[in-house]
Motif scaffolding. Structure first.
Motif: not given
Length: 205
Positions: A133-135, A140-149
């Motif tokens: 989601g946008p929040a 926090v983070v978006d894009g390719p780093l989202m799943w590792p985070t």
């Protein structure tokens, strides 16, 4: 815009669920402990089998315990094992097993998903998406780093839950409602850390 419950209504609902869960099951309401039991279902099934044997036949229980010891530590474990006192021919009667059935933990986890899905359908907010989601993206983070985070965060939560002996549901809802000192301390650390991290994310980072 979805209308949320007042805070006191949510607290009353959670307290009611926790109370009746403890009254019916005799255990703390904990999601992390249920998840751990389901993940290690083979160990739990073996423990349930040993409980059933112990309730029915003491000699068979001792044989099963020795077999489990050999399976865990090898055949040489019998040479270093301390001799146990002889068991009584007839074990004392036990009304019910002290171990919660594995099916109960599995049912709890499944019904959490079913409840969330049902609520989303009723409110017309159900949708399949691959982001948080946008929040989450803004804070926090978006894009390719989202799943590792998310993965690293999940591992850290799991480690913390294991160290604390429970999660926010077990300590915060069940433990605090019974004024358990360890639960009060653990919940204070949980939410205190959440406040600090949220402040850093919003004000500093």
């Amino acid at each position: 815009m979805m209308a949320y419950w007042d805070w006191w209504m949510g607290a009353l609902a959670l307290g009611t669920i926790t109370f009746f869960y403890h009254m019916l099951v005799g255990r703390r309401f904990g999601v992390s402990s249920s998840w751990e039991r389901v993940v290690h279902w083979k160990v739990e099934k073996r423990a349930e089998l040993l409980d059933d044997i112990a309730m029915s036949d003491a000699a068979a229980f001792q044989a099963a315990l020795q077999e489990a010891t050999r399976a865990e530590f090898g055949d040489d474990s019998s040479s270093v094992a301390v001799a146990a006192p002889p068991l009584q021919p007839t074990p004392p009667p036990v009304s019910e097993s002290a171990r919660l059935p594995l099916s109960a933990s599995l049912t709890l986890l499944v019904m959490i998903l079913v409840g969330a899905f049902t609520a989303a359908i009723i409110n017309g907010r159900f949708e399949l998406r691959t982001d948080m989601g946008p929040a989450f993206a803004d804070i926090v983070v978006d894009g390719p780093l989202m799943w590792p985070t998310l993965f690293v965060g999940g591992v850290m939560v799991g480690i913390g839950t294991r160290m604390a002996g429970g999660c926010s549901s077990g300590h915060g809802m069940s433990g605090c409602s019974r004024l358990q000192p360890v639960s009060l301390l653990a919940t204070s650390v949980f939410f205190g850390t959440a406040v600090v991290v949220s402040t850093l994310l919003l004000k500093v980072i």
